[in-house]
Design a protein around this motif. Structure first.
Motif, PDB file in Angstrom:
ATOM      1  N   ALA A  38     -28.070  13.041  52.039  1.00 13.61           N
ATOM      2  CA  ALA A  38     -27.492  13.732  50.888  1.00 13.61           C
ATOM      3  C   ALA A  38     -26.022  14.046  51.128  1.00 13.61           C
ATOM      4  CB  ALA A  38     -28.269  15.007  50.592  1.00 13.61           C
ATOM      5  N   VAL A  39     -25.696  14.451  52.360  1.00  9.41           N
ATOM      6  CA  VAL A  39     -24.295  14.730  52.689  1.00  9.41           C
ATOM      7  C   VAL A  39     -23.474  13.453  52.588  1.00  9.41           C
ATOM      8  CG1 VAL A  39     -22.717  15.599  54.452  1.00  9.41           C
ATOM      9  CG2 VAL A  39     -24.963  16.650  54.189  1.00  9.41           C
ATOM     10  N   GLU A  40     -24.025  12.344  53.074  1.00 11.84           N
ATOM     11  CA  GLU A  40     -23.313  11.067  52.995  1.00 11.84           C
ATOM     12  C   GLU A  40     -23.055  10.670  51.542  1.00 11.84           C
ATOM     13  OE1 GLU A  40     -21.914   9.202  55.099  1.00 11.84           O
ATOM     14  OE2 GLU A  40     -22.608   9.953  57.036  1.00 11.84           O
ATOM     15  N   GLN A  41     -24.023  10.949  50.671  1.00  9.38           N
ATOM     16  CA  GLN A  41     -23.845  10.634  49.257  1.00  9.38           C
ATOM     17  C   GLN A  41     -22.720  11.463  48.643  1.00  9.38           C
ATOM     18  OE1 GLN A  41     -25.248   8.210  47.392  1.00  9.38           O
ATOM     19  NE2 GLN A  41     -23.865   8.859  45.760  1.00  9.38           N
ATOM     20  N   ILE A  42     -22.655  12.742  49.011  1.00  4.92           N
ATOM     21  CA  ILE A  42     -21.592  13.616  48.521  1.00  4.92           C
ATOM     22  C   ILE A  42     -20.232  13.104  48.996  1.00  4.92           C
ATOM     23  CG2 ILE A  42     -20.621  15.937  48.685  1.00  4.92           C
ATOM     24  CD1 ILE A  42     -23.531  16.945  48.934  1.00  4.92           C
ATOM     25  N   LEU A  43     -20.143  12.742  50.275  1.00  5.84           N
ATOM     26  CA  LEU A  43     -18.880  12.235  50.820  1.00  5.84           C
ATOM     27  C   LEU A  43     -18.449  10.958  50.116  1.00  5.84           C
ATOM     28  CD1 LEU A  43     -19.374  12.827  54.666  1.00  5.84           C
ATOM     29  CD2 LEU A  43     -18.078  14.204  53.044  1.00  5.84           C
ATOM     30  N   ALA A  44     -19.417  10.064  49.868  1.00  8.93           N
ATOM     31  CA  ALA A  44     -19.079   8.809  49.196  1.00  8.93           C
ATOM     32  C   ALA A  44     -18.560   9.067  47.786  1.00  8.93           C
ATOM     33  CB  ALA A  44     -20.301   7.901  49.161  1.00  8.93           C
TER      34      ALA A  44
ATOM     35  N   GLN B  29      -5.677  27.069  40.043  1.00  6.94           N
ATOM     36  CA  GLN B  29      -7.110  26.866  39.796  1.00  6.94           C
ATOM     37  C   GLN B  29      -7.804  26.403  41.065  1.00  6.94           C
ATOM     38  OE1 GLN B  29      -8.244  24.692  36.215  1.00  6.94           O
ATOM     39  NE2 GLN B  29      -9.702  23.473  37.393  1.00  6.94           N
ATOM     40  N   ILE B  30      -8.933  27.044  41.387  1.00  7.52           N
ATOM     41  CA  ILE B  30      -9.790  26.647  42.498  1.00  7.52           C
ATOM     42  C   ILE B  30     -11.163  26.309  41.928  1.00  7.52           C
ATOM     43  CG2 ILE B  30     -10.926  27.388  44.626  1.00  7.52           C
ATOM     44  CD1 ILE B  30      -8.588  29.201  45.181  1.00  7.52           C
ATOM     45  N   THR B  31     -11.669  25.137  42.247  1.00  9.65           N
ATOM     46  CA  THR B  31     -12.985  24.712  41.778  1.00  9.65           C
ATOM     47  C   THR B  31     -13.962  24.699  42.938  1.00  9.65           C
ATOM     48  OG1 THR B  31     -12.062  23.370  39.994  1.00  9.65           O
ATOM     49  CG2 THR B  31     -14.294  22.835  40.709  1.00  9.65           C
ATOM     50  N   LEU B  32     -15.110  25.327  42.742  1.00 11.30           N
ATOM     51  CA  LEU B  32     -16.169  25.356  43.754  1.00 11.30           C
ATOM     52  C   LEU B  32     -17.183  24.266  43.433  1.00 11.30           C
ATOM     53  CD1 LEU B  32     -16.809  29.226  43.867  1.00 11.30           C
ATOM     54  CD2 LEU B  32     -15.039  27.904  45.058  1.00 11.30           C
ATOM     55  N   PHE B  33     -17.492  23.455  44.419  1.00  8.16           N
ATOM     56  CA  PHE B  33     -18.498  22.404  44.263  1.00  8.16           C
ATOM     57  C   PHE B  33     -19.616  22.701  45.247  1.00  8.16           C
ATOM     58  CE2 PHE B  33     -19.815  17.830  45.163  1.00  8.16           C
ATOM     59  CZ  PHE B  33     -20.640  17.775  44.049  1.00  8.16           C
ATOM     60  N   ASP B  34     -20.774  23.076  44.731  1.00  7.43           N
ATOM     61  CA  ASP B  34     -21.890  23.544  45.551  1.00  7.43           C
ATOM     62  C   ASP B  34     -23.139  22.748  45.187  1.00  7.43           C
ATOM     63  OD1 ASP B  34     -23.632  24.960  47.116  1.00  7.43           O
ATOM     64  OD2 ASP B  34     -23.571  26.793  45.932  1.00  7.43           O
ATOM     65  N   PRO B  35     -23.307  21.552  45.750  1.00  8.49           N
ATOM     66  CA  PRO B  35     -24.442  20.706  45.363  1.00  8.49           C
ATOM     67  C   PRO B  35     -25.795  21.362  45.570  1.00  8.49           C
ATOM     68  CG  PRO B  35     -22.840  19.470  46.662  1.00  8.49           C
ATOM     69  CD  PRO B  35     -22.447  20.894  46.749  1.00  8.49           C
TER      70      PRO B  35
ATOM     71  N   LEU C 211      -8.309  19.534  49.522  1.00 10.34           N
ATOM     72  CA  LEU C 211      -9.770  19.396  49.525  1.00 10.34           C
ATOM     73  C   LEU C 211     -10.313  20.100  50.761  1.00 10.34           C
ATOM     74  CD1 LEU C 211     -12.260  18.120  48.172  1.00 10.34           C
ATOM     75  CD2 LEU C 211     -11.847  16.054  49.521  1.00 10.34           C
ATOM     76  N   LEU C 212     -11.170  21.093  50.533  1.00 14.90           N
ATOM     77  CA  LEU C 212     -11.759  21.887  51.615  1.00 14.90           C
ATOM     78  C   LEU C 212     -13.241  21.601  51.711  1.00 14.90           C
ATOM     79  CD1 LEU C 212     -12.072  24.257  53.658  1.00 14.90           C
ATOM     80  CD2 LEU C 212     -12.175  25.797  51.666  1.00 14.90           C
ATOM     81  N   PHE C 213     -13.702  21.234  52.901  1.00 13.35           N
ATOM     82  CA  PHE C 213     -15.124  21.088  53.174  1.00 13.35           C
ATOM     83  C   PHE C 213     -15.568  22.291  54.004  1.00 13.35           C
ATOM     84  CE2 PHE C 213     -13.967  16.700  52.336  1.00 13.35           C
ATOM     85  CZ  PHE C 213     -15.047  16.235  51.605  1.00 13.35           C
ATOM     86  N   MET C 214     -16.502  23.072  53.455  1.00  6.41           N
ATOM     87  CA  MET C 214     -17.060  24.216  54.170  1.00  6.41           C
ATOM     88  C   MET C 214     -18.454  23.823  54.654  1.00  6.41           C
ATOM     89  SD  MET C 214     -15.957  27.310  51.608  1.00  6.41           S
ATOM     90  CE  MET C 214     -16.706  28.495  52.726  1.00  6.41           C
ATOM     91  N   LEU C 215     -18.573  23.585  55.955  1.00  8.02           N
ATOM     92  CA  LEU C 215     -19.830  23.130  56.526  1.00  8.02           C
ATOM     93  C   LEU C 215     -20.594  24.316  57.094  1.00  8.02           C
ATOM     94  CD1 LEU C 215     -18.631  19.950  58.470  1.00  8.02           C
ATOM     95  CD2 LEU C 215     -19.306  20.149  56.078  1.00  8.02           C
ATOM     96  N   SER C 216     -21.828  24.486  56.668  1.00  4.75           N
ATOM     97  CA  SER C 216     -22.674  25.491  57.300  1.00  4.75           C
ATOM     98  C   SER C 216     -23.031  25.016  58.705  1.00  4.75           C
ATOM     99  CB  SER C 216     -23.938  25.727  56.472  1.00  4.75           C
ATOM    100  OG  SER C 216     -24.665  24.523  56.335  1.00  4.75           O
ATOM    101  N   THR C 217     -23.436  25.944  59.543  1.00  6.49           N
ATOM    102  CA  THR C 217     -23.681  25.627  60.947  1.00  6.49           C
ATOM    103  C   THR C 217     -24.645  24.458  61.150  1.00  6.49           C
ATOM    104  OG1 THR C 217     -23.243  27.933  61.527  1.00  6.49           O
ATOM    105  CG2 THR C 217     -24.389  26.594  63.155  1.00  6.49           C
ATOM    106  N   PRO C 218     -25.750  24.347  60.408  1.00  2.00           N
ATOM    107  CA  PRO C 218     -26.678  23.233  60.652  1.00  2.00           C
ATOM    108  C   PRO C 218     -26.094  21.852  60.382  1.00  2.00           C
ATOM    109  CG  PRO C 218     -27.792  24.994  59.457  1.00  2.00           C
ATOM    110  CD  PRO C 218     -26.334  25.320  59.456  1.00  2.00           C
ATOM    111  N   VAL C 219     -25.031  21.756  59.588  1.00  4.89           N
ATOM    112  CA  VAL C 219     -24.441  20.445  59.292  1.00  4.89           C
ATOM    113  C   VAL C 219     -23.035  20.325  59.879  1.00  4.89           C
ATOM    114  CG1 VAL C 219     -25.798  20.031  57.214  1.00  4.89           C
ATOM    115  CG2 VAL C 219     -23.633  21.279  57.042  1.00  4.89           C
TER     116      VAL C 219
END
Length: 427
Positions: A173-179, A78-84, A195-203
């Motif tokens: 918002a990113v800091e809140q997600i990380l916390a 199982q892979i779960t996508l988390f896309d805030p 746990l995979l973090f996929m960062l778009s270029t601006p972040v």
């Protein structure tokens, strides 16, 4: 009732009372068995269900998965996508459904009294050639209550891989997600090993911040930074990471050590039929020291400016006949950043990076054996209609630049000069 969406999620039962949990109403699920049209003449989606909630949906799902997926070694992958930001996960699910022909199953969680939607859970399955199917989950939370926001976490906790898609958003918002994720991974319910973090270029600048966080030693944390241009590109990134971490032992099978701390694991690139030859021995901590978190970051070293690298690759795409270009870590074969032209969409950059890493290592080994202490500056490989130009980065010896050129539409001498300029710009 959760079986309305998930075939492997049976209704949780309280063994002391002998009946279903009161977290869900006894109202029947609104699921039509009609093939295409209902009695009223309306088109019916038989893969969509409604579930009326009376208690805590997140806790019900959590307890449910704890019972039905108690052993992740034998449970369906199982892979779960988390896309805030709600930018890519839904599109990825649809793209996988379109490509595989598997339906998208949807479950609407609703309040029993008001019928208001709490969250929408989507799932599809991805058949694999020689492996069990992958089940891909995504939750679109519609309510701001803390319990509703915990529904995605309940799915993540029992997954084999959680992919966190971080689109452009404020740093707060990113800091809140990380916390939130950091607290969840240290909770008693968390069992997801990867746990995979996929960062778009601006972040992308958040990568060092993620690496510096004190993640649990048992958790494999991977960070990638790639421009998110399409749903297929996002999924390919997730699949590449999955193919690398799926063979790592779960922490339940390791006595007191971090996941991946026992034995060696094969390097895998893309969806190959067999792993690339070669082993990498993981770092082991002294017996007296506490285990360190296993964190892999598929991003440039801290001394390489990420923004400059991406800007340099973008400028290099202006070279006539250039199909693709990328910066590669020669120690691992990992692509740190890449750009393609419209004509280069068929190029398997990850596979090319792994192959040319071996080419560079062979040339460096030959130079040492011949007693030459000089640096390998450039390698040109001509293959069919293409030139492959490898240029090592002077200021970052562990990196090299790869440019794939169309032999019929490029001036090789000019292209080599542009690649050399790009290499200097990286410094």
């Amino acid at each position: 009732m959760l079986t309305s969406l998930f075939g492997d999620l049976g209704a949780p039962t309280n063994p002391r009372r002998g009946h279903d949990t009161p977290d869900f109403a006894a109202t029947a699920i609104l699921e039509s068995s009609a093939a295409e049209v209902s009695d009223l003449g309306h088109i019916v989606d038989k893969h969509t269900s409604d579930l009326f909630v009376t208690g805590s949906p997140s806790e019900a799902i959590r307890q449910h998965l704890k019972a039905t997926r108690a052993d992740l070694e034998t449970a369906t992958r199982q892979i779960t996508l988390f896309d805030p930001a709600r930018m890519w996960a839904g599109s990825v699910i649809k793209a996988l459904s379109d490509a595989s022909g598997q339906p998208i199953e949807r479950l609407h969680l609703r309040h029993q009294n008001t019928l208001a939607t709490i969250a929408l859970i989507e799932r599809t399955a991805l058949p694999r050639r020689v492996e069990d199917p992958l089940k891909i989950y995504h939750t679109d939370v519609r309510e701001e209550s803390p319990d509703a926001q915990a529904i995605p976490l309940a799915l993540m906790e029992s997954s084999h891989l959680t992919a966190v898609i971080v689109a452009p958003m404020p740093a707060a918002a990113v800091e809140q997600i990380l916390a939130t994720l950091h607290a969840a991974t240290r909770g008693a319910h968390w069992r997801c090993p990867n746990l995979l973090f996929m960062l778009s270029t601006p972040v992308a600048q958040m990568a060092p911040r993620i690496a510096a966080m004190p993640w649990p030693p048992r958790l494999n944390v991977t960070v990638t930074t790639e421009p998110m241009t399409s749903a297929s590109a996002v999924w390919n990134n997730i699949l590449n990471v999955w193919n690398k971490v799926k063979t790592l032992p779960r922490w339940e099978s390791v006595d007191g050590g971090p996941a991946g701390g026992a034995g060696e694991f094969p390097i895998k690139v893309a969806d190959l039929d067999a792993p690339i030859a070669g082993k990498v021995a993981p770092r082991t901590a002294p017996a007296s020291a506490s285990p360190e978190p296993t964190v892999r970051i598929d991003t440039p070293r801290s001394t390489l400016d990420l923004t400059r690298m991406l800007r340099t690759l973008e400028q290099l795409t202006a070279v006539e006949g250039l199909l693709a270009c990328c910066v590669i870590d020669a120690s691992t074969g990992m692509v740190l950043g890449s750009r393609r032209s419209a004509e280069g969409e068929d190029i398997a950059i990850d596979l090319a990076a792994a192959s040319h890493t071996e080419v560079l290592k062979a040339h460096r080994r030959a130079a040492r054996e011949m007693g030459s202490g000089e640096r390998i500056e450039e390698i040109i490989v001509t293959q069919g209609r293409r030139h492959h130009v490898l240029r090592t980065v002077t200021t970052h010896p562990e990196l090299f630049l790869l440019a794939v050129l169309d032999k019929q539409h490029t001036n090789l001498a000019l292209a080599r000069f542009k690649v050399m300029e790009a290499e200097k710009a990286l410094g």
